[in-house]
Design a protein around this motif. Sequence first.
Motif, short mmCIF file in Angstrom:
data_model
loop_
_atom_site.label_atom_id
_atom_site.label_comp_id
_atom_site.label_asym_id
_atom_site.label_seq_id
_atom_site.Cartn_x
_atom_site.Cartn_y
_atom_site.Cartn_z
N ARG A 146 0.80 -1.22 0.00
CA ARG A 146 0.00 0.00 0.00
C ARG A 146 0.83 1.27 0.00
NH1 ARG A 146 -5.01 -1.22 4.21
NH2 ARG A 146 -5.87 -3.04 3.10
N GLY A 147 2.14 1.13 -0.07
CA GLY A 147 3.00 2.30 -0.07
C GLY A 147 4.11 2.16 0.94
N VAL A 148 4.55 3.29 1.48
CA VAL A 148 5.65 3.29 2.45
C VAL A 148 5.20 3.95 3.75
CG1 VAL A 148 7.43 3.33 0.66
CG2 VAL A 148 6.56 5.49 1.58
N ARG A 149 5.83 3.54 4.82
CA ARG A 149 5.61 4.21 6.10
C ARG A 149 6.93 4.23 6.85
NH1 ARG A 149 2.73 -0.75 7.08
NH2 ARG A 149 3.76 -2.04 8.66
N LEU A 150 7.04 5.18 7.75
CA LEU A 150 8.29 5.37 8.46
C LEU A 150 8.59 4.22 9.41
CD1 LEU A 150 8.11 9.16 9.36
CD2 LEU A 150 9.82 8.07 7.91
N THR A 151 9.85 3.86 9.51
CA THR A 151 10.31 2.93 10.53
C THR A 151 10.42 3.70 11.86
OG1 THR A 151 12.63 3.44 10.12
CG2 THR A 151 11.64 1.66 8.81
N PRO A 152 10.59 3.01 12.96
CA PRO A 152 10.81 3.73 14.23
C PRO A 152 11.98 4.70 14.15
CG PRO A 152 10.26 1.44 14.68
CD PRO A 152 10.42 1.55 13.18
N LEU A 153 13.05 4.31 13.45
CA LEU A 153 14.18 5.23 13.29
C LEU A 153 13.76 6.48 12.53
CD1 LEU A 153 17.17 6.01 13.40
CD2 LEU A 153 17.53 4.62 11.33
N GLY A 154 13.03 6.30 11.43
CA GLY A 154 12.57 7.44 10.65
C GLY A 154 11.68 8.37 11.46
N GLN A 155 10.78 7.78 12.26
CA GLN A 155 9.89 8.58 13.10
C GLN A 155 10.68 9.38 14.14
OE1 GLN A 155 7.17 5.74 14.76
NE2 GLN A 155 6.04 5.44 12.85
N THR A 156 11.74 8.78 14.66
CA THR A 156 12.52 9.44 15.71
C THR A 156 13.27 10.66 15.19
OG1 THR A 156 12.81 7.33 16.90
CG2 THR A 156 14.40 9.10 17.37
N VAL A 157 13.83 10.55 13.99
CA VAL A 157 14.69 11.64 13.50
C VAL A 157 13.94 12.68 12.68
CG1 VAL A 157 16.68 10.09 13.48
CG2 VAL A 157 15.33 10.38 11.38
N LEU A 158 12.72 12.38 12.22
CA LEU A 158 12.01 13.32 11.35
C LEU A 158 11.84 14.71 11.97
CD1 LEU A 158 10.40 14.12 8.86
CD2 LEU A 158 8.37 13.05 9.91
N PRO A 159 11.37 14.86 13.22
CA PRO A 159 11.15 16.21 13.74
C PRO A 159 12.39 17.09 13.69
CG PRO A 159 10.10 14.59 15.16
CD PRO A 159 10.94 13.82 14.20
N ALA A 160 13.54 16.53 13.99
CA ALA A 160 14.77 17.32 13.99
C ALA A 160 15.11 17.79 12.58
CB ALA A 160 15.92 16.51 14.58
N PHE A 161 14.91 16.92 11.59
CA PHE A 161 15.22 17.32 10.21
C PHE A 161 14.20 18.34 9.70
CE2 PHE A 161 17.89 13.48 10.10
CZ PHE A 161 19.02 14.01 9.48
N THR A 162 12.95 18.20 10.09
CA THR A 162 11.96 19.20 9.68
C THR A 162 12.30 20.56 10.25
OG1 THR A 162 10.20 17.54 9.47
CG2 THR A 162 9.52 19.84 9.80
N ASP A 163 12.66 20.61 11.53
CA ASP A 163 13.06 21.88 12.13
C ASP A 163 14.29 22.45 11.44
OD1 ASP A 163 10.97 21.71 13.92
OD2 ASP A 163 12.20 20.95 15.58
N ALA A 164 15.23 21.58 11.10
CA ALA A 164 16.48 22.04 10.48
C ALA A 164 16.23 22.62 9.10
CB ALA A 164 17.47 20.88 10.40
N PHE A 165 15.42 21.95 8.29
CA PHE A 165 15.16 22.46 6.94
C PHE A 165 14.25 23.69 6.97
CE2 PHE A 165 16.56 18.19 5.42
CZ PHE A 165 17.55 18.64 4.56
N ASP A 166 13.36 23.76 7.96
CA ASP A 166 12.58 24.99 8.12
C ASP A 166 13.51 26.16 8.43
OD1 ASP A 166 10.17 23.77 7.65
OD2 ASP A 166 9.56 23.65 9.75
N ALA A 167 14.45 25.93 9.34
CA ALA A 167 15.39 27.00 9.71
C ALA A 167 16.27 27.38 8.52
CB ALA A 167 16.25 26.55 10.88
#
Length: 294
Positions: A63-84
Amino acid sequence: MPVTPPRPKDLPLTALRAFEAAARLGSFALAAAELGVTAGAITAHVKALEATLGAALFQRTPRGVRLTPLGQTVLPAFTDAFDALGQAVQSLRSAAAPRTVHIATLPAIAQLWLSPRLPALRAAAPDIQISITALESPPNLKRTPYDLSLFYGPEPDGAISHDIIFPVCAPAIAARLSGPADLARIPCLSDAVWSDDWALWLAAAGANITARGPVFSLYALAVEETVNGAGALIGHGDLISGHLARGTLVAPFPERLALPRYLRLWSERPLAAGSAARRTADWLRTLGMASATP
Protein backbone atom coordinates in the motif's frame (compact mmCIF):
# COMPACT_ATOMS: atom_id res chain seq x y z
CA MET A 1 55.07 13.06 11.30
CA PRO A 2 51.52 14.44 11.35
CA VAL A 3 48.73 12.00 10.79
CA THR A 4 45.67 13.08 8.83
CA PRO A 5 43.04 10.37 9.07
CA PRO A 6 40.34 10.28 6.42
CA ARG A 7 37.27 12.24 7.41
CA PRO A 8 33.96 10.34 7.48
CA LYS A 9 31.78 11.40 4.58
CA ASP A 10 28.86 13.70 5.31
CA LEU A 11 25.42 12.48 4.42
CA PRO A 12 24.26 14.05 1.13
CA LEU A 13 22.08 17.10 1.73
CA THR A 14 19.87 16.27 -1.27
CA ALA A 15 19.20 12.80 0.11
CA LEU A 16 18.38 14.17 3.55
CA ARG A 17 16.03 16.69 1.97
CA ALA A 18 14.32 13.92 -0.02
CA PHE A 19 13.88 11.84 3.13
CA GLU A 20 12.45 14.73 5.14
CA ALA A 21 9.97 15.73 2.45
CA ALA A 22 8.78 12.17 1.86
CA ALA A 23 8.48 11.50 5.57
CA ARG A 24 6.70 14.77 6.36
CA LEU A 25 4.26 14.48 3.45
CA GLY A 26 3.81 10.72 3.74
CA SER A 27 4.37 10.21 0.03
CA PHE A 28 7.28 9.97 -2.38
CA ALA A 29 5.11 11.47 -5.12
CA LEU A 30 4.16 14.50 -3.00
CA ALA A 31 7.78 14.96 -1.99
CA ALA A 32 8.79 14.89 -5.65
CA ALA A 33 6.20 17.55 -6.49
CA GLU A 34 7.37 19.79 -3.64
CA LEU A 35 11.04 19.49 -4.55
CA GLY A 36 10.53 19.70 -8.30
CA VAL A 37 11.99 16.28 -9.13
CA THR A 38 10.62 12.89 -10.14
CA ALA A 39 9.32 10.29 -7.72
CA GLY A 40 12.10 8.02 -9.01
CA ALA A 41 14.67 10.56 -7.89
CA ILE A 42 13.19 10.64 -4.40
CA THR A 43 13.27 6.83 -4.27
CA ALA A 44 16.90 6.76 -5.41
CA HIS A 45 17.97 9.36 -2.86
CA VAL A 46 16.23 7.55 -0.01
CA LYS A 47 17.66 4.17 -1.00
CA ALA A 48 21.17 5.65 -1.20
CA LEU A 49 20.73 7.26 2.21
CA GLU A 50 19.53 4.01 3.74
CA ALA A 51 22.47 2.15 2.17
CA THR A 52 24.95 4.65 3.60
CA LEU A 53 23.34 4.46 7.04
CA GLY A 54 22.95 0.69 6.96
CA ALA A 55 19.43 1.11 8.34
CA ALA A 56 15.95 1.46 6.89
CA LEU A 57 14.05 4.73 7.20
CA PHE A 58 10.88 3.52 5.45
CA GLN A 59 9.02 0.24 5.43
CA ARG A 60 7.85 -0.77 1.95
CA THR A 61 4.37 -2.32 1.80
CA PRO A 62 1.94 -3.13 -1.03
CA ARG A 63 0.00 0.00 0.00
CA GLY A 64 3.00 2.30 -0.07
CA VAL A 65 5.65 3.29 2.45
CA ARG A 66 5.61 4.21 6.10
CA LEU A 67 8.29 5.37 8.46
CA THR A 68 10.31 2.93 10.53
CA PRO A 69 10.81 3.73 14.23
CA LEU A 70 14.18 5.23 13.29
CA GLY A 71 12.57 7.44 10.65
CA GLN A 72 9.89 8.58 13.10
CA THR A 73 12.52 9.44 15.71
CA VAL A 74 14.69 11.64 13.50
CA LEU A 75 12.01 13.32 11.35
CA PRO A 76 11.15 16.21 13.74
CA ALA A 77 14.77 17.32 13.99
CA PHE A 78 15.22 17.32 10.21
CA THR A 79 11.96 19.20 9.68
CA ASP A 80 13.06 21.88 12.13
CA ALA A 81 16.48 22.04 10.48
CA PHE A 82 15.16 22.46 6.94
CA ASP A 83 12.58 24.99 8.12
CA ALA A 84 15.39 27.00 9.71
CA LEU A 85 17.51 26.68 6.56
CA GLY A 86 14.61 27.88 4.43
CA GLN A 87 14.09 30.88 6.68
CA ALA A 88 17.81 31.71 6.57
CA VAL A 89 17.84 31.50 2.77
CA GLN A 90 14.82 33.78 2.54
CA SER A 91 16.40 36.27 4.91
CA LEU A 92 19.51 36.26 2.73
CA ARG A 93 17.43 36.86 -0.41
CA SER A 94 15.59 39.72 1.24
CA ALA A 95 18.78 41.34 2.46
CA ALA A 96 20.39 41.01 -0.98
CA ALA A 97 17.37 42.53 -2.78
CA PRO A 98 15.56 44.57 -0.11
CA ARG A 99 13.26 46.41 -2.57
CA THR A 100 11.92 43.31 -4.32
CA VAL A 101 8.80 41.62 -2.95
CA HIS A 102 7.87 38.14 -4.12
CA ILE A 103 4.16 37.24 -3.90
CA ALA A 104 2.67 33.79 -4.45
CA THR A 105 -1.04 33.68 -5.24
CA LEU A 106 -3.82 31.80 -7.01
CA PRO A 107 -4.00 32.50 -10.78
CA ALA A 108 -7.52 33.98 -10.49
CA ILE A 109 -6.45 36.24 -7.64
CA ALA A 110 -3.35 37.32 -9.57
CA GLN A 111 -5.38 38.31 -12.63
CA LEU A 112 -8.58 39.65 -11.12
CA TRP A 113 -7.62 41.01 -7.70
CA LEU A 114 -3.90 41.68 -7.48
CA SER A 115 -3.06 42.99 -10.95
CA PRO A 116 -5.68 45.80 -10.90
CA ARG A 117 -4.24 47.07 -7.61
CA LEU A 118 -0.59 47.17 -8.67
CA PRO A 119 -0.77 50.56 -10.44
CA ALA A 120 -1.85 52.24 -7.19
CA LEU A 121 0.90 50.44 -5.31
CA ARG A 122 3.53 51.45 -7.87
CA ALA A 123 2.37 55.05 -7.70
CA ALA A 124 2.57 55.04 -3.91
CA ALA A 125 5.88 53.14 -3.69
CA PRO A 126 7.82 53.44 -6.97
CA ASP A 127 10.96 52.09 -5.27
CA ILE A 128 9.37 48.65 -4.71
CA GLN A 129 9.48 45.94 -7.37
CA ILE A 130 6.69 43.35 -7.23
CA SER A 131 7.24 39.81 -8.49
CA ILE A 132 4.13 37.59 -8.78
CA THR A 133 4.05 33.80 -9.09
CA ALA A 134 0.71 32.13 -9.81
CA LEU A 135 0.30 28.78 -8.05
CA GLU A 136 -2.64 26.40 -7.68
CA SER A 137 -2.10 25.90 -3.94
CA PRO A 138 -0.40 27.87 -1.16
CA PRO A 139 3.35 27.27 -0.95
CA ASN A 140 5.24 26.30 2.16
CA LEU A 141 6.63 29.74 3.03
CA LYS A 142 9.22 28.13 5.28
CA ARG A 143 10.85 26.49 2.28
CA THR A 144 10.03 28.65 -0.76
CA PRO A 145 11.36 32.11 -1.79
CA TYR A 146 8.16 34.11 -1.33
CA ASP A 147 7.67 37.05 0.98
CA LEU A 148 3.85 37.04 0.90
CA SER A 149 1.16 34.50 0.14
CA LEU A 150 -2.31 35.53 -1.07
CA PHE A 151 -4.86 32.70 -1.17
CA TYR A 152 -8.30 31.76 0.04
CA GLY A 153 -8.24 29.80 3.28
CA PRO A 154 -10.41 28.88 6.28
CA GLU A 155 -8.29 30.76 8.82
CA PRO A 156 -9.28 34.38 9.54
CA ASP A 157 -5.69 35.38 10.42
CA GLY A 158 -4.46 37.88 7.86
CA ALA A 159 -7.90 38.07 6.28
CA ILE A 160 -8.57 40.89 3.85
CA SER A 161 -12.20 39.91 3.33
CA HIS A 162 -14.76 37.13 3.58
CA ASP A 163 -15.33 35.05 0.44
CA ILE A 164 -18.87 35.96 -0.64
CA ILE A 165 -20.40 34.32 -3.70
CA PHE A 166 -23.45 35.10 -5.87
CA PRO A 167 -24.43 34.69 -9.54
CA VAL A 168 -23.30 37.30 -12.05
CA CYS A 169 -23.94 37.72 -15.76
CA ALA A 170 -23.90 40.27 -18.54
CA PRO A 171 -26.70 42.87 -18.42
CA ALA A 172 -28.40 41.36 -21.49
CA ILE A 173 -28.56 37.96 -19.77
CA ALA A 174 -29.84 39.50 -16.53
CA ALA A 175 -32.79 40.99 -18.40
CA ARG A 176 -34.00 37.43 -19.04
CA LEU A 177 -33.88 36.37 -15.38
CA SER A 178 -36.72 37.06 -12.96
CA GLY A 179 -35.72 34.56 -10.28
CA PRO A 180 -33.14 31.86 -9.49
CA ALA A 181 -35.31 29.18 -11.13
CA ASP A 182 -34.69 30.88 -14.48
CA LEU A 183 -31.05 29.82 -14.27
CA ALA A 184 -32.17 26.40 -15.48
CA ARG A 185 -32.83 27.96 -18.90
CA ILE A 186 -29.36 29.41 -19.48
CA PRO A 187 -25.79 28.03 -19.38
CA CYS A 188 -24.29 28.18 -15.90
CA LEU A 189 -20.54 28.43 -16.23
CA SER A 190 -18.32 26.74 -13.65
CA ASP A 191 -14.71 26.79 -12.56
CA ALA A 192 -12.93 23.45 -12.14
CA VAL A 193 -11.41 24.46 -8.79
CA TRP A 194 -14.62 25.85 -7.29
CA SER A 195 -16.88 23.23 -8.84
CA ASP A 196 -19.34 23.19 -5.92
CA ASP A 197 -20.11 26.93 -6.03
CA TRP A 198 -23.40 26.57 -7.89
CA ALA A 199 -24.74 23.81 -5.65
CA LEU A 200 -23.87 25.79 -2.52
CA TRP A 201 -25.50 29.01 -3.70
CA LEU A 202 -28.60 27.35 -5.15
CA ALA A 203 -29.16 25.45 -1.89
CA ALA A 204 -28.79 28.66 0.13
CA ALA A 205 -31.18 30.49 -2.22
CA GLY A 206 -33.75 27.68 -1.98
CA ALA A 207 -33.67 27.02 -5.73
CA ASN A 208 -34.46 23.39 -6.50
CA ILE A 209 -32.66 23.24 -9.84
CA THR A 210 -29.36 21.92 -11.19
CA ALA A 211 -26.93 24.33 -12.80
CA ARG A 212 -25.59 23.05 -16.12
CA GLY A 213 -23.00 24.55 -18.39
CA PRO A 214 -19.36 24.49 -19.50
CA VAL A 215 -16.53 24.05 -17.04
CA PHE A 216 -13.37 26.18 -17.30
CA SER A 217 -9.95 25.37 -15.89
CA LEU A 218 -9.23 29.08 -15.38
CA TYR A 219 -11.65 31.21 -13.38
CA ALA A 220 -10.48 34.38 -15.15
CA LEU A 221 -11.43 32.81 -18.49
CA ALA A 222 -14.87 31.90 -17.15
CA VAL A 223 -15.28 35.52 -16.04
CA GLU A 224 -14.39 36.81 -19.52
CA GLU A 225 -16.82 34.41 -21.15
CA THR A 226 -19.51 35.57 -18.76
CA VAL A 227 -18.78 39.17 -19.72
CA ASN A 228 -19.12 38.06 -23.35
CA GLY A 229 -22.65 36.80 -22.69
CA ALA A 230 -21.94 33.05 -22.50
CA GLY A 231 -24.20 32.59 -19.46
CA ALA A 232 -24.13 33.08 -15.70
CA LEU A 233 -21.25 32.40 -13.33
CA ILE A 234 -20.91 32.26 -9.58
CA GLY A 235 -18.94 35.38 -8.80
CA HIS A 236 -16.53 35.69 -5.92
CA GLY A 237 -17.08 39.20 -4.63
CA ASP A 238 -13.41 40.14 -4.41
CA LEU A 239 -12.64 38.89 -7.90
CA ILE A 240 -15.51 40.43 -9.86
CA SER A 241 -15.85 43.76 -8.03
CA GLY A 242 -14.17 45.60 -10.90
CA HIS A 243 -16.62 44.22 -13.45
CA LEU A 244 -19.54 45.11 -11.19
CA ALA A 245 -18.25 48.66 -10.81
CA ARG A 246 -17.87 49.04 -14.58
CA GLY A 247 -21.25 47.45 -15.29
CA THR A 248 -19.84 44.73 -17.53
CA LEU A 249 -21.30 42.23 -15.05
CA VAL A 250 -24.36 42.55 -12.85
CA ALA A 251 -25.80 40.51 -9.99
CA PRO A 252 -29.35 39.60 -11.04
CA PHE A 253 -30.42 38.37 -7.59
CA PRO A 254 -29.95 39.84 -4.10
CA GLU A 255 -29.04 36.57 -2.37
CA ARG A 256 -25.43 36.37 -1.13
CA LEU A 257 -23.65 33.42 0.45
CA ALA A 258 -20.65 33.91 2.74
CA LEU A 259 -18.42 30.84 2.52
CA PRO A 260 -16.36 29.64 5.51
CA ARG A 261 -13.13 30.96 4.00
CA TYR A 262 -11.28 34.23 3.60
CA LEU A 263 -9.00 36.02 1.20
CA ARG A 264 -5.80 35.93 3.25
CA LEU A 265 -2.49 37.75 2.92
CA TRP A 266 0.23 36.40 5.17
CA SER A 267 3.93 35.81 5.65
CA GLU A 268 5.74 33.06 7.49
CA ARG A 269 8.06 35.47 9.27
CA PRO A 270 7.51 38.86 10.94
CA LEU A 271 7.78 41.72 8.45
CA ALA A 272 10.03 44.49 9.68
CA ALA A 273 8.43 47.91 9.94
CA GLY A 274 9.32 49.99 6.91
CA SER A 275 10.48 47.00 4.86
CA ALA A 276 9.30 46.62 1.28
CA ALA A 277 7.33 43.48 2.15
CA ARG A 278 5.64 45.18 5.13
CA ARG A 279 4.74 48.27 3.08
CA THR A 280 3.37 46.09 0.29
CA ALA A 281 1.28 44.01 2.68
CA ASP A 282 -0.13 47.12 4.37
CA TRP A 283 -1.01 48.71 1.02
CA LEU A 284 -2.70 45.59 -0.31
CA ARG A 285 -4.77 45.18 2.85
CA THR A 286 -5.83 48.81 2.73
CA LEU A 287 -6.72 48.71 -0.97
CA GLY A 288 -8.47 45.37 -0.61
CA MET A 289 -10.60 46.31 2.35
CA ALA A 290 -11.56 49.62 0.75
CA SER A 291 -12.98 47.84 -2.30
CA ALA A 292 -14.40 44.69 -0.67
CA THR A 293 -17.82 43.72 -1.99
CA PRO A 294 -20.45 43.47 0.80
